[in-house]
Design a protein around this motif. Structure first.
Motif, short mmCIF file in Angstrom:
data_model
loop_
_atom_site.label_atom_id
_atom_site.label_comp_id
_atom_site.label_asym_id
_atom_site.label_seq_id
_atom_site.Cartn_x
_atom_site.Cartn_y
_atom_site.Cartn_z
N ALA A 1 0.94 -1.22 -0.09
CA ALA A 1 -0.10 -0.19 0.07
C ALA A 1 0.85 1.41 -0.01
O ALA A 1 0.37 2.25 -0.53
N SER A 2 1.90 1.33 0.71
CA SER A 2 2.61 2.50 0.77
C SER A 2 4.31 2.55 0.38
O SER A 2 5.03 3.24 0.57
N VAL A 3 4.70 1.09 0.06
CA VAL A 3 6.10 0.88 -0.10
C VAL A 3 6.21 -0.31 -1.25
O VAL A 3 5.39 -1.03 -1.23
N TRP A 4 7.31 -0.17 -2.08
CA TRP A 4 7.42 -1.23 -3.02
C TRP A 4 8.69 -1.96 -2.65
O TRP A 4 9.52 -1.15 -2.11
N HIS A 5 8.99 -3.28 -3.07
CA HIS A 5 10.18 -3.80 -2.48
C HIS A 5 10.72 -4.66 -3.90
O HIS A 5 9.72 -5.19 -4.53
N LEU A 6 11.98 -4.51 -4.22
CA LEU A 6 12.59 -5.31 -5.12
C LEU A 6 13.44 -6.28 -4.49
O LEU A 6 14.31 -6.12 -3.77
N ASP B 1 9.66 4.29 -1.94
CA ASP B 1 8.42 4.86 -1.76
C ASP B 1 7.71 4.91 -3.33
O ASP B 1 8.75 5.54 -4.28
N PRO B 2 6.52 4.52 -3.80
CA PRO B 2 6.05 4.50 -5.21
C PRO B 2 6.20 6.06 -5.72
O PRO B 2 6.08 6.37 -6.80
N ALA B 3 5.86 7.20 -4.77
CA ALA B 3 5.88 8.35 -5.04
C ALA B 3 7.31 8.92 -5.66
O ALA B 3 7.39 9.78 -6.61
N PHE B 4 8.34 8.16 -5.22
CA PHE B 4 9.77 8.48 -5.76
C PHE B 4 9.68 8.36 -7.31
O PHE B 4 10.51 8.76 -7.91
N LEU B 5 9.12 7.37 -8.02
CA LEU B 5 8.80 7.08 -9.22
C LEU B 5 7.54 7.85 -9.82
O LEU B 5 7.32 7.64 -11.05
#
Length: 241
Positions: free
Chosen positions: A116-121, A133-137
């Motif tokens: 919901a608020s963070v993505w992981h690679l 943070d998805p807002a980073f992209l």
């Protein structure tokens, strides 16, 4: 005659109140026990940590089913990827923080997971490489990870972009992408705390729209019991001394 009539009337009223006092007392006793337990618990919310613990019982959560989002899972090459208790899990192994899993995509080398608020690679063997943070992209709220020609892409059904996993930047647009299929898992409560459940039980809201009226009526009955009990005690001979 009048002096004899008044004690008889008082006895009749006392007998009537005594009979209904017991019946009404039994009727509201279970609700009174619930009010006492929830009231004491709410007075010690901090010590009991009711505000940051989340029950998973279907019985306790039945009034909140519409508020609980779908809990989804993705079957990857190494197991079931899902979220529970604020963590991203591969079967039972914890991988990273994740309030709610919303998407996942897997290639031979990498796995991209959206929460919901963070993505992981992650690596292809599900080792965490990077969290961002998805807002980073500048990703919109409905963005999802997907795969196109063996590469990770992100976006939505009408606009996909390649993800450069080395620099975590978005590059050229692609027109076709494949999202992973998911399965619906049993709901995991991560938003309805014990404190809220106790408050709703105490007020009657937990029982539905009519529950508040039941609690109000029970409170009124308990007030009648208090007044009738005082009157019966005072009306007995010798209790006015």
């Amino acid at each position: 005659m009048q002096s004899n009539h008044r004690p008889q009337l008082r006895r009749k009223i006392r007998f009537f109140l005594h009979r209904w006092h017991r019946r009404l007392g039994l009727l509201v006793s279970l609700l009174l026990i619930l009010l006492v337990i929830t009231g004491v618990a709410l007075n010690h919310t901090g010590q009991l940590k009711l505000d940051n613990h989340y029950p998973q019982s279907g019985v306790l959560l039945w009034p909140y089913q519409s508020l609980l989002p779908d809990n989804i899972g993705y079957e990857g090459s190494h197991g079931l990827l899902h979220s529970a208790n604020g963590m991203l899990l591969l079967d039972e192994d914890m991988l990273a923080d994740c309030s709610r899993l919303t998407g996942a995509a897997e290639t031979t080398e990498y796995v991209l997971v959206s929460c919901a608020s963070v993505w992981h690679l992650l690596t292809g063997s599900y080792q965490l490489l990077e969290s961002f943070d998805p807002a980073f992209l500048s990703l919109p709220e409905d963005a999802q990870p997907a795969v196109s020609d063996g590469q990770l892409v992100v976006g939505s059904s009408d606009y996909w972009q390649k993800l450069n996993v080395d620099t975590l930047t978005l590059e050229g647009r692609v027109t076709v992408a494949q999202t992973s299929t998911y399965e619906i898992l049993p709901a995991v409560n991560q938003s309805i705390s014990w404190q809220r459940i106790m408050q709703d039980m105490h007020s009657g809201r937990w029982f539905g729209s009519w529950g508040v009226w039941v609690v109000d009526i029970a409170a009124f009955v308990m007030m009648l019991l208090a007044f009738s009990g005082i009157w019966m005690w005072l009306s007995r001979p010798g209790n006015r001394r």
